[in-house]
Design an enzyme around this catalytic site. Structure first.
Site, PDB file in Angstrom:
ATOM      1  N   GLU A 128     -78.105   1.091  36.857  1.00 29.82           N
ATOM      2  CA  GLU A 128     -76.801   1.727  36.750  1.00 29.82           C
ATOM      3  C   GLU A 128     -77.079   3.229  36.712  1.00 29.82           C
ATOM      4  O   GLU A 128     -77.413   3.778  35.666  1.00 29.82           O
ATOM      5  CB  GLU A 128     -76.053   1.296  35.478  1.00 29.82           C
ATOM      6  N   ASP A 184     -79.133  -0.147  31.926  1.00 29.17           N
ATOM      7  CA  ASP A 184     -77.960   0.653  31.600  1.00 29.17           C
ATOM      8  C   ASP A 184     -78.313   2.136  31.499  1.00 29.17           C
ATOM      9  O   ASP A 184     -79.408   2.496  31.058  1.00 29.17           O
ATOM     10  CB  ASP A 184     -77.385   0.163  30.265  1.00 29.17           C
TER      11      ASP A 184
END
Length: 796
Positions: free
Chosen positions: A479, A426
């Protein structure tokens, strides 16, 4: 007290223990061989009487109280240390026989310390944390924690009345080697504990174990002892196949179903007899979720599930992205064994599991990792480097070996201990840029004056290279929302080493395009086609993720234009069809495949009740059929990352909002033709170019009645004609459905038939030419022609 014993006492050391300031308690406590005999010392607060019992003979020796705070000592007339226990009588009259926790050697070796200090102890989780084990025939739990600047660290819990004096830990080294450890006999799986850390300024703090394998259900925050080595795995076949197919993974289908376990299916909160809510009653167990989720995923044709962070976190509203227990699956849904069962069962059903992971930041909770030992252990000291102003969280100090080791080992931990098939990292962009989300003056430049976080770059390269070498086919997904180059290139080629990258640019552009009213889409046509200009710069995953359906953004169907829900659904079907045809792996967040109307709420279940209505059930069936086509045809995935796998037929129909393209594999007969009409305008006779001569059969049409469309389909295969169109030699004419994606299976004309057809065409053309010539009026004779004809006749 006996004078000889009195003289042997280290009174300064005893005072240090009593005031719980000892960093090396084993130097005093336990049994030590001296010239006078074996000196046994113990600190047992609230004890009134203590005896040493030799296990070999059963003989007991009373200990003298050297300090009223509970310090006892005895000199045994022996030359060697024999196994022993303490017989303790407490001030409340209870008695207990206990083993001495200071009678056991450290389980961390010098080699362990060297590797950890260098940041390369990739299985440090086997040493750190709480580990049930048996030493010298005695069962208990071994604890180890990194707190380099702590004055003292103790293990506390219900087992010792949360008294930091009772189980003070041993410092094994100084500086970066500042690991504390202790073996506590008699402790067992399920015992609750924390570390009491006394800072250098004398302030104590209770901290959860950063390496704990299990934790209490929120709002409680203590760690729980667990043995994660007892589960019996049954996914050997899956793991072998995964390793075997590792090199061809990018040529395989990947359609990911992104899931938040707590709200995929949500219970109503139960109440007790007094009407009070029962904490945690709203959640299903990992085992229950496994069976229900696997059934749905298999039916829909998804290849993988991606779980929003399952690592322990205190706040439901964070969705797991503010982690406090990196080595512990959240107790919301059960025990570590329950989560292992979840992973095992999914593999048994042929479903891969990708875990979201958050190495970018961590929360400020005082009981967590923030200022863990009174100093900035895991975060930077300078808030310009160590704090994220927008998220209110702390940023890891990637340049510190103990920190990078903690994170690298954690990624490996989930792959090795829980058999995770992938890790999706993330907020990678926030790691790469020192000024991410910050204003001028709120960040510190690197040594070259730039804004690149060089330590984070090195950390990611280190992690990714080690991960690929040790995990037998598990993948890494980033990401990353910027244009940082070579995210998915090999570390050897100066890349970061990820396998895949989320295509955030495509998601933003395409979503923006779809949100436009069809009347105005022609002015935004570039957003539809721009992604193909950079589609092969990285190994992309196309995503409609959870981030797109929260915080007022609306659900996917809610984003679509249209005066009615049916019109919105037609737009959404078209969007999904285009997504499936576009190069790259795919990801769809839960609830969006049934056209959930409301945006996602972590406190509520997906709106499964909508499936009783045709619009939502037909959307589910449509996504299911798309998935079936995606997996059936190799052209949909084998050449995702090769330019040869895609070809535009026409990407200049901006006025009509139409794009036409083909997806290809190495076999022409596997070619698929996509016609995407983003306007609610039909055409009964739409001509378009095709990649080759042959037959073209419509295998999916999002305007089909069975999906809720108008039914403008092409039931019969179309044979191409040698009529040039769209810069192609051949073309077909179809019924162009309004606001729809139409997919055609392409069957090339056999070579002999092609040759015969060409020969026939040439013969026909020649005959027609002769015929035309014969029919053509003859030119009038000139004087010269008449003279020649007369001379010829005279000669004859």
């Amino acid at each position: 007290m006996d004078r000889q014993l009195y003289d042997m006492m280290d009174w300064a050391g005893i005072e240090e223990l009593i005031y719980s300031e000892a960093s090396r308690p084993h130097d005093l406590l336990g049994a030590h061989v001296t010239e006078q005999g074996v000196l046994v010392q113990a600190l047992i607060p609230t004890a009134e009487k203590v005896e040493v019992k030799l296990l070999s003979s059963g003989k007991t020796y009373p200990m003298e109280m050297a300090d009223e705070e509970g310090f006892f000592a005895v000199l045994l007339p022996r030359k060697t240390v024999m196994p022993y226990t303490f017989l303790v009588t407490y001030d409340n009259g209870t008695t207990e026989e206990v083993y001495d926790p200071y009678a056991y050697a450290s389980q961390i070796t010098e080699e362990d310390l060297k590797k950890f200090e260098a940041g390369i102890h990739y299985q440090i989780y086997e040493k750190m944390g709480a580990h049930p084990m048996t030493i010298n025939g005695v069962s208990g739990v071994y604890f180890a924690v990194w707190a380099p600047c702590a004055m003292r660290v103790s293990v506390v819990g219900n087992f010792n009345m949360w008294d930091g004096r009772r189980h003070q830990m041993r410092r094994l080294g100084d500086g970066e080697r500042g690991i504390f450890d202790l073996f506590i006999p008699g402790m067992k799986v399920g015992d609750v504990y924390k570390y009491e850390i006394k800072f250098r300024n004398g302030d104590p703090a209770l901290k959860t174990d950063p390496y704990a394998n299990y934790a209490e259900l929120r709002p409680n925050t203590a760690s729980i002892v667990w043995d994660i080595n007892q589960y019996q795995w049954n996914d050997e076949k899956w793991m072998k196949e995964r390793a075997k197919n590792a090199k061809t993974q990018k040529e395989s289908p990947m359609f990911i179903y992104e899931v938040h376990l707590g709200s995929w299916m949500h219970k109503e909160i139960a109440v007790d007899e007094d009407g009070k809510a029962i904490v945690g009653s709203e959640f299903y167990n990992y085992r229950e979720i496994a069976h229900n989720l696997a059934k749905y995923v298999k039916e829909m044709g998804y290849t993988h599930v991606e779980l929003l962070p399952v690592m322990e976190h205190p706040l439901d509203a964070s969705w797991g992205y503010q982690v406090t227990g990196y080595y512990a699956p959240t107790s919301r849904y059960g025990t570590p064994d329950d989560f292992m069962y979840f992973m095992d069962y999914m593999h048994g059903q042929g479903i891969g599991v990708i875990l979201d992971w958050v190495p970018a930041h961590f929360p400020r909770d005082a009981w967590g990792m923030a200022q863990f030992d009174g100093t900035c252990v895991y975060e930077h000291r300078d808030p310009r480097q160590g704090a994220h102003p927008h998220w209110g969280t702390l940023i890891y100090n990637y340049g510190r070996p103990g920190v990078s080791n903690f994170l690298i080992a954690n990624a490996l931990f989930w792959a090795e201990k829980y058999h995770a098939d992938g890790i999706r990292m993330d907020a990678v962009a926030s790691m790469l840029y020192l000024d991410y989300g910050k204003n001028p003056g709120e960040w510190v430049a690197n040594i070259y004056g730039g804004h690149e976080n060089l330590e984070a770059v090195e950390f990611l390269k280190h992690l990714n290279s080690v991960f690929k070498g040790r995990t037998n086919g598990a993948i890494l997904i980033a990401e990353e929302s910027t244009a940082w180059p070579k995210i998915t290139s090999d570390v050897k080629d100066d890349g970061l080493g990820f396998d895949y990258k989320w295509n955030m640019g495509w998601m933003n552009d395409f979503t923006s395009y779809m949100q436009c009213d069809p009347y105005f889409r022609n002015h935004n046509y570039g957003k539809l086609t721009f992604s193909m200009l950079y589609a092969y710069s990285e190994n992309f995953v196309l995503v409609f993720s959870h981030d797109e359906v929260v915080h007022g953004k609306g659900s996917m169907i809610g984003k679509m234009p249209g005066a009615s829900l049916e019109a919105k659904a037609a737009n959404l079907r078209t969007a999904y069809g285009f997504m499936m045809g576009h190069p790259g792996k795919k990801l769809l967040f839960m609830g969006q495949d049934i056209a959930q109307v409301n945006e996602w709420n972590e406190n509520k279940s997906i709106e499964w009740e909508l499936l009783q209505y045709p619009l939502h059930e037909t959307m589910r069936q449509y996504v299911k059929d798309l998935s079936a086509i995606y997996q059936k045809y190799p052209s949909m995935y084998t050449m995702d990352y090769q330019p040869e796998g895609f070809q535009w037929i026409n990407c200049s129909y901006n006025e009509k909002n139409i794009v036409i393209f083909v997806r290809k594999s190495k076999k022409p007969e596997e070619t698929l033709l996509f016609v995407c009409n983003f306007a609610p305008v039909a055409d009964e006779a739409f001509t378009m170019g095709v990649p080759f001569a042959g037959k073209f059969k419509e295998i999916l049409n999002s305007d089909d009645v069975k999906y809720g469309g108008s039914g403008m389909v092409n039931p019969r295969a179309k044979s191409s004609k040698e009529v040039a169109w769209d810069d192609k030699e051949n073309s077909i004419t179809i019924k162009l459905a309004p606001m729809a994606v139409q997919i055609f299976e392409c069957t090339p004309a056999p070579e002999k038939k092609k040759a015969a057809k060409k020969a026939t065409v040439k013969k026909t053309e020649k005959a027609e030419t002769v015929k035309k010539a014969e029919k053509a009026p003859k030119p009038a004779k000139t004087k010269k022609t008449v003279k020649k004809e007369t001379e010829k006749k005279t000669e004859e």
